[in-house]
Structure formats: structure tokens, C-alpha cells
Design a protein around this motif. Structure first.
Motif, PDB file in Angstrom:
ATOM      1  N   LEU A 142       0.867  -1.020  -0.076  1.00  0.00           N
ATOM      2  CA  LEU A 142       0.022  -0.108   0.033  1.00  0.00           C
ATOM      3  C   LEU A 142       0.798   1.093  -0.005  1.00  0.00           C
ATOM      4  CD1 LEU A 142      -2.859  -1.229   2.538  1.00  0.00           C
ATOM      5  CD2 LEU A 142      -2.957  -0.642   0.206  1.00  0.00           C
ATOM      6  N   THR A 143       2.031   1.112   0.698  1.00  0.00           N
ATOM      7  CA  THR A 143       2.684   2.399   0.686  1.00  0.00           C
ATOM      8  C   THR A 143       3.460   2.609  -0.562  1.00  0.00           C
ATOM      9  OG1 THR A 143       3.330   1.892   3.079  1.00  0.00           O
ATOM     10  CG2 THR A 143       5.035   3.434   1.882  1.00  0.00           C
ATOM     11  N   ALA A 144       3.604   1.626  -1.261  1.00  0.00           N
ATOM     12  CA  ALA A 144       4.352   1.957  -2.792  1.00  0.00           C
ATOM     13  C   ALA A 144       3.195   2.203  -3.746  1.00  0.00           C
ATOM     14  CB  ALA A 144       4.974   0.439  -3.163  1.00  0.00           C
ATOM     15  N   ASP A 327       2.094  12.349 -13.376  1.00  0.00           N
ATOM     16  CA  ASP A 327       3.365  12.479 -12.671  1.00  0.00           C
ATOM     17  C   ASP A 327       3.469  11.237 -11.779  1.00  0.00           C
ATOM     18  OD1 ASP A 327       5.519  12.783 -10.747  1.00  0.00           O
ATOM     19  OD2 ASP A 327       5.161  14.980 -10.703  1.00  0.00           O
ATOM     20  N   ALA A 328       4.452  10.104 -11.768  1.00  0.00           N
ATOM     21  CA  ALA A 328       4.322   8.992 -10.777  1.00  0.00           C
ATOM     22  C   ALA A 328       4.660   9.442  -9.396  1.00  0.00           C
ATOM     23  CB  ALA A 328       5.411   8.200 -11.352  1.00  0.00           C
ATOM     24  N   THR A 329       5.185  10.743  -9.124  1.00  0.00           N
ATOM     25  CA  THR A 329       5.296  10.992  -7.576  1.00  0.00           C
ATOM     26  C   THR A 329       4.334  11.432  -6.798  1.00  0.00           C
ATOM     27  OG1 THR A 329       6.114  13.228  -8.220  1.00  0.00           O
ATOM     28  CG2 THR A 329       7.730  11.496  -8.214  1.00  0.00           C
ATOM     29  N   THR A 330       3.167  11.695  -8.028  1.00  0.00           N
ATOM     30  CA  THR A 330       1.841  12.254  -7.102  1.00  0.00           C
ATOM     31  C   THR A 330       0.947  11.092  -6.526  1.00  0.00           C
ATOM     32  OG1 THR A 330       0.655  12.173  -8.959  1.00  0.00           O
ATOM     33  CG2 THR A 330       1.757  14.160  -8.524  1.00  0.00           C
ATOM     34  N   GLY A 331       1.455   9.659  -6.816  1.00  0.00           N
ATOM     35  CA  GLY A 331       0.580   8.555  -6.299  1.00  0.00           C
ATOM     36  C   GLY A 331      -0.776   8.639  -6.625  1.00  0.00           C
ATOM     37  N   VAL A 367      -2.817   2.646 -11.530  1.00  0.00           N
ATOM     38  CA  VAL A 367      -3.218   3.492 -12.454  1.00  0.00           C
ATOM     39  C   VAL A 367      -3.932   2.517 -13.639  1.00  0.00           C
ATOM     40  CG1 VAL A 367      -1.461   3.865 -13.904  1.00  0.00           C
ATOM     41  CG2 VAL A 367      -2.979   5.623 -13.950  1.00  0.00           C
ATOM     42  N   GLN A 368      -3.337   1.383 -13.994  1.00  0.00           N
ATOM     43  CA  GLN A 368      -3.810   0.501 -14.893  1.00  0.00           C
ATOM     44  C   GLN A 368      -5.017   0.031 -14.472  1.00  0.00           C
ATOM     45  OE1 GLN A 368       0.090  -1.249 -17.400  1.00  0.00           O
ATOM     46  NE2 GLN A 368      -0.677  -2.508 -15.685  1.00  0.00           N
TER      47      GLN A 368
END
Length: 402
Positions: A142-144, A327-331, A367-368
Motif C-alpha cells: 500500500l505504501t508503494a 506524474d508518478a510521484t503524485t501517487g 493506474v492501470q
């Protein structure tokens, strides 16, 4: 006495006459001849015609011969004109081939492995896997940013596999985790960027996304990817609301020899997109890439306008791809954006930028699952060729390490 006075007068007259002779002889002495005159090296060429330009080497000032009326008659005068500056030539770059690009960028991708791959391997390597350990495994996922539903599915499968496996060597655990993560990421999805429609040219790709995700830069890098694969490209700068967007996109295009269609600042984005597709068809290029404004998903009017751009473009031909840049950093916050964009236009693929460094790899899965469309491209740095086609095997190998 009279004789003395007469003698003095005669002496004065004689002395005056002698002084006059001496001065006269000095005046009559000839002066030395003047030195020869130096040649005039600034004289104009012989017999020029009025108004004729004198021939000069390149980059020297041009000299125009004009006629000026002087008392002794007309005389030529040289009028210098500044040299014409030549526009600098832009060197066309040759992008890196896209095949295997993600493998070459694996070191950057593996920076995010600590939170997911190594964490899972460490937990699964414990001698006794009790409920507390399985809860830690869930927390790690979940953290990832893997997401709740995918996390529950993965934990259940891992429980069953470990129970059947019994003893667990590090090699066996790594193989087991690799298999399960590949299932989660998906190896059977079509991740090809559709740019070759059957029976027509060009392929039309629209790029959408929120401000700050690197959307315009991604559009420029995607042009490099296509050129590296031997395709010809036209860029449409339909982000007319940000002053630097068109300039930025044009610079990316010039580097690889791609033509950019742009309109006036604050002009109609749909008009620019329409013209880009029109020129792309006339030029016979393979692909038209349309960069749209980075709209805030909370502004309904702007989102409606994005739908208008799509409808106007489809007067030429259907869109082959609508790529959403996240943006992948926005989670998980990026998933909110993804939902709103998916309601306005039919998203066909995802581009995850900034996946190196602090990004958590689980966002690929989340996201997928949220949109039901695959991640097709990932950005792994600031370099011009750091956009790579997404390869599930290379991605998972980077997460779990060697």
C-alpha cells in the motif's frame, strides 16, 4: 666739425646698404624640395558606375558608390552598409534507438525498488510468516501505491504459493515474487503506441494532462521516439494558454527535424489542432502529435474545451491515441486526475513521468487498474532520450533487484 658730421652720415649710409644686401641674399636662397606625396590607398576602384555595389568578400560591409557634387566636379563617395547576419543552422540530432531503452535505464528505475521489491523479499525471507508479517507485507504494498484491491489479490496469492512451497531459498522467493508481480503488472496488454492507422496517413495522437506533469516535454520526447523508429512527425502546439509552451515544443521539433504548427497566444486550441492535422496530411507525414493545455481537472469549462479539441480533430479522422501524462510521484492523487480526464476523452494509454528517484513503482499497477488501459511509456530522467516504451519484465526485474 662739419667734416666729422659728414663722415658719420656717410658711415651710417654704408652700413645700411650692406645690411640690405645681406638680407636680400638670404631671401633669394632656394628652399629644399618637398617630400614625395604618399599614395592614396583609400581611393575607390577605377571607374565605378553610379549606384553600383562594389564587390566585397562575404561578411565584410557592403560599399555602395554614390555621386556627390563638389566644386571640382562629381566625386565618388563610399557608403558602408552593415553586413547581413545569416541565421544560424540548427543541427538535426539522431535520437537513441527505442529498442531496449528501458533496459539501459534500469539503474534509474531501480532507485524505487527499496520500498517495494527489497521490502517484500526481506519480509518473505523470515523463518515464520505469521499474521503480523503478512500485515507488514500489505502495508509495504500500500505504501508503494499499488492500491487496495491489487494488494489484497497479491497477498492472497503469495500466501498460497508460500504455503505450498514450504522451505524458501532466496532464489525461490525471488522467482515467486517476480511471477506474481508480472501477473499484477500485466504481460498480455497491448502497449504499442498506435501511430499506423490502416489505409490512411497520418496517425493522430493527442497528449493530455495536468500542469506540471511534464506533458509538453513528454510530447517532444515522444517525437524523438517516433523519429528514432524511422517515422516522420508534425507537432501541433495546441497549448495556447501558456506562453512558453509553443516555443518549447517547437524547440523539441527542430532538434529532430519535425515541423511545428502553432497559433497566436491565447488563440483557439481546437483551431491549432485542426490546422496541425491538415498540414500533416498535406505533407504526407506518418504521425501528428497534438500537445494540449495542461488543464486543472477542477475547472469544468477547460475540460469541456478539451472535449472540443477532440471533436474538431476528428473532423479530419479519428484519433488513434489519447495519451494521459501522469506524474508518478503524485501517487494516488494522480488517480483522481486520471478519472476526470477519462470522463472527457477516451484515454487509450498512460505515460508515467518521473518514475525514477522517489516515485513508487506500485503506481503502475494502480493506474492501470483504475482506468483499464495500459501504461505505454515511462519517463526516467531529464535527458532527451529518457522516455522509454514500458516493458513489464524489465520493470519488475528493476523493482526486485538482482
Amino acid at each position: 666739425m662739419d667734416i666729422v658730421i659728414l663722415a658719420v652720415v656717410i658711415a651710417v649710409v654704408v652700413l645700411g646698404a650692406l645690411g640690405g644686401l645681406i638680407v636680400g641674399s638670404r631671401r633669394r636662397k632656394p628652399l629644399p624640395p618637398p617630400p614625395p606625396k604618399a599614395p592614396d590607398i583609400t581611393a575607390p576602384p577605377a571607374e565605378p558606375h553610379v549606384g553600383e555595389e562594389a564587390e566585397t568578400p562575404r561578411d565584410e560591409p557592403r560599399r555602395t558608390i554614390e555621386e556627390v557634387d563638389l566644386p571640382g566636379g562629381p566625386a565618388p563617395v563610399v557608403v558602408e552598409e552593415p553586413p547581413v547576419a545569416e541565421a544560424p543552422e540548427i543541427e538535426i540530432e539522431v535520437p537513441e534507438p527505442t529498442e531496449g531503452r528501458l533496459v539501459r535505464l534500469r539503474a534509474r528505475l531501480s532507485r524505487s525498488q527499496n520500498a517495494l521489491g527489497k521490502g517484500l523479499l526481506t519480509l518473505l525471507s523470515r523463518e515464520h510468516l505469521d499474521e503480523d508479517t503478512w500485515e507488514e507485507i500489505e502495508d509495504t504494498l500500500l505504501t508503494a501505491d499499488v492500491g487496495v484491491q491489487p494488494t489484497q489479490e497479491l497477498v492472497e496469492r503469495l500466501r498460497e504459493r508460500v504455503k505450498v512451497l514450504g522451505t524458501r531459498t532466496p532464489e525461490e522467493l525471488r522467482g515467486l515474487l517476480r511471477e506474481e508481480l508480472l501477473k499484477l503488472v500485466g504481460t498480455d496488454l497491448d502497449r504499442t503506441v498506435k501511430t499506423e492507422p490502416e489505409g490512411r496517413k497520418p496517425g493522430i495522437v493527442m497528449v493530455v494532462g495536468v500542469n506540471g506533469t511534464g506533458k509538453t516535454t513528454t510530447t517532444g520526447k515522444l517525437a524523438r521516439v517516433l523519429v528514432a523508429d524511422g517515422r516522420t512527425v508534425v507537432l501541433g502546439a495546441a497549448d495556447t494558454f501558456r506562453a512558453a509552451a509553443a516555443d518549447q515544443l517547437q524547440t523539441w521539433g527542430e532538434r529532430v527535424g519535425a515541423h511545428t504548427v502553432r497559433g497566436p497566444e491565447a488563440g483557439d486550441p481546437a483551431s491549432v489542432a485542426f490546422d496541425a492535422v491538415k498540414e500533416g496530411k498535406e505533407m504526407g507525414v506518418d504521425v501528428v502529435l497534438i500537445d494540449t493545455a495542461g488543464r486543472l481537472h477542477t475547472k469544468t469549462g477547460l475540460m469541456d474545451e478539451l472535449g472540443k479539441v477532440k471533436r474538431v480533430v476528428e473532423k479530419h479522422a479519428p484519433l488513434d491515441e489519447v495519451l494521459l501524462v501522469l506524474d508518478a510521484t503524485t501517487g494516488q492523487n494522480g488517480l483522481v486526475q486520471a478519472r476526470v480526464f477519462a470522463e472527457v476523452v477516451d484515454i487509450t494509454g498512460i505515460v508515467l513521468t518521473k518514475l525514477d528517484g522517489t516515485a513508487k513503482g506500485g503506481i503502475v499497477v494502480a493506474v492501470q487498474r483504475e482506468l483499464g488501459v495500459p501504461v505505454k511509456l515511462v519517463g526516467l530522467g531529464e535527458g532527451a532520450d529518457d522516455l522509454a516504451p514500458f516493458e513489464p519484465e524489465a520493470f519488475v526485474d528493476a523493482l526486485i533487484g538482482d
